[in-house]
Scaffold this motif. Structure first.
Motif, PDB file in Angstrom:
ATOM      1  N   LYS A 232      25.618  -1.372  -1.147  1.00 51.01           N
ATOM      2  CA  LYS A 232      26.864  -2.040  -1.531  1.00 51.01           C
ATOM      3  C   LYS A 232      27.346  -3.057  -0.489  1.00 51.01           C
ATOM      4  N   PRO A 233      26.519  -4.027  -0.097  1.00 50.18           N
ATOM      5  CA  PRO A 233      26.991  -5.049   0.839  1.00 50.18           C
ATOM      6  C   PRO A 233      28.164  -5.824   0.253  1.00 50.18           C
ATOM      7  N   LYS A 234      28.963  -6.419   1.133  1.00 52.21           N
ATOM      8  CA  LYS A 234      30.119  -7.169   0.664  1.00 52.21           C
ATOM      9  C   LYS A 234      29.703  -8.419  -0.105  1.00 52.21           C
ATOM     10  N   VAL A 235      28.696  -9.139   0.419  1.00 51.36           N
ATOM     11  CA  VAL A 235      28.264 -10.410  -0.159  1.00 51.36           C
ATOM     12  C   VAL A 235      26.742 -10.428  -0.268  1.00 51.36           C
ATOM     13  N   VAL A 236      26.249 -11.047  -1.321  1.00 48.96           N
ATOM     14  CA  VAL A 236      24.810 -11.227  -1.547  1.00 48.96           C
ATOM     15  C   VAL A 236      24.533 -12.712  -1.749  1.00 48.96           C
ATOM     16  N   VAL A 237      23.490 -13.224  -1.097  1.00 46.56           N
ATOM     17  CA  VAL A 237      23.065 -14.618  -1.282  1.00 46.56           C
ATOM     18  C   VAL A 237      21.578 -14.622  -1.594  1.00 46.56           C
ATOM     19  N   ALA A 238      21.229 -14.985  -2.819  1.00 45.44           N
ATOM     20  CA  ALA A 238      19.827 -15.049  -3.247  1.00 45.44           C
ATOM     21  C   ALA A 238      19.477 -16.491  -3.592  1.00 45.44           C
ATOM     22  N   GLU A 239      18.385 -16.991  -3.026  1.00 44.06           N
ATOM     23  CA  GLU A 239      18.008 -18.412  -3.185  1.00 44.06           C
ATOM     24  C   GLU A 239      16.769 -18.555  -4.061  1.00 44.06           C
ATOM     25  N   ASN A 240      16.733 -19.668  -4.839  1.00 43.33           N
ATOM     26  CA  ASN A 240      15.557 -19.955  -5.656  1.00 43.33           C
ATOM     27  C   ASN A 240      15.545 -21.439  -6.039  1.00 43.33           C
ATOM     28  N   VAL A 241      14.627 -21.805  -6.935  1.00 48.38           N
ATOM     29  CA  VAL A 241      14.466 -23.207  -7.343  1.00 48.38           C
ATOM     30  C   VAL A 241      15.391 -23.533  -8.516  1.00 48.38           C
ATOM     31  N   PRO A 242      15.753 -24.805  -8.683  1.00 44.52           N
ATOM     32  CA  PRO A 242      16.713 -25.163  -9.740  1.00 44.52           C
ATOM     33  C   PRO A 242      16.200 -24.923 -11.149  1.00 44.52           C
TER      34      PRO A 242
END
Length: 329
Positions: free
Chosen positions: A132-142
């Protein structure tokens, strides 16, 4: 340094003293992680530390792990993430990572969610559910936002939100943020549903004038040795005998560069002035890696790691927006 760069430097120099723990998945050679950490210099611009402490990073490729360790730290583990036990991951405030993009890329096989690789975003799901992290940032292609009329991204977001999060989708064009390269990336930014508010998508800093390929690498034109690491390393391949396929283009001075791609077939663009393809260091510059970030492997491996990475400068903009949000909690 022009006015735009002065403005950017002032912003990047605003160090943040709060501290948040981070876990990084699919870390690669560490472009996303370096941007979150800060504390590096690129083309005379200082990127200050943002208050993040990476507790653990995970990556399956041993050569990428080696590059990460040499440049960022020993907190990375060689790990097949399909076999990762979420309970073995240390507790953290922020979860970041770029899940594999090949099956979502417009240049790839376009298998989407139908392939095992296309299902790897679910590694985030498991870790989020456990910690349960406060924030999640997942990156990918457009292209992930366009596949099957948007059904692919809706499925991914629904799965990630089902463990108690709400998500935004940020589509960021790298030149808008000072990166001297035509590159667009998608960031899925999630906040735990019991927390108020959300990070604000970073405002562009360079709409009035994009940085260009020659701005980034013209000082390297007379250097062909290792006085600057990786500058003597480039592919000797000539142009294809037929057509003008990807990688056979000649870069154009006065414009952001072509996208630096993770291509193991030596199809790196040609220099705008010199009769050769771009060097490994020049490609690293276009991705905004600092010159003291060393790529220790073969040209093929190094260009794959560079092309797969998130530009640290772009990552830093995202990381600062997340940090400004975390400070409000």
């Amino acid at each position: 340094m022009n006015v735009l760069d002065t403005i950017s430097t002032e912003k990047y120099n605003q160090a943040i003293t709060d501290t948040w723990s981070v876990c990084s998945l699919f870390a690669g050679c560490g472009g996303l992680d370096l941007g979150f950490c800060g504390g590096f210099q690129y083309k005379g611009i200082e990127f200050e530390k943002l208050g993040y402490s990476i507790r653990a990073a995970y990556e399956i490729d041993p050569l990428a792990v080696d590059t990460y360790k040499r440049n960022i730290g020993d907190h990375i583990f060689e790990q097949d993430l399909t076999q990762l036990n979420p309970s073995d991951v240390p507790k953290h405030d922020v979860l970041i990572g770029g899940f594999p993009c090949q099956d979502f890329s417009s240049c790839g096989p376009k298998k989407g969610l139908s392939s095992p690789r296309g299902q790897l975003y679910k590694v985030f799901f498991g870790v989020m559910k456990e910690h349960k992290p406060k924030v999640v940032v997942a990156e990918n292609v457009p292209n992930i936002t366009r596949m099957q009329g948007g059904e692919v991204i809706r499925t991914i977001l629904a799965d990630l939100e089902s463990v108690g999060y709400r998500f935004q989708t940020w589509v960021l064009f790298a030149p808008d943020y000072g990166v001297p390269q035509n590159r667009t990336r998608v960031f899925l930014v999630g906040v735990r549903e019991d927390l108020p508010g959300a990070p604000i998508q970073p405002a562009p800093t360079h709409l009035l004038g994009y940085r260009t390929i020659d701005w980034a690498i013209s000082d390297l034109e007379d250097i062909d040795d290792e006085s600057i690491a990786n500058q003597s390393q480039y592919f000797k391949a000539s142009r294809a005998k037929r057509g003008n396929g990807q990688g056979d283009e000649v870069s154009r001075a006065g414009e952001p560069s072509y996208t630096v791609r993770a291509n193991a077939k030596s199809r790196v663009q040609f220099h705008y002035k010199l009769p050769r393809r771009l060097t490994i260091r020049e490609c690293a510059r276009l991705q905004t890696f600092p010159d003291d970030f060393i790529f220790p492997h073969s040209a093929t491996t190094n260009i794959m790691q560079i092309g797969n990475a998130v530009p640290p400068m772009l990552s830093h903009h995202v990381a600062r927006s997340v940090a400004e949000y975390l400070k409000t909690l």
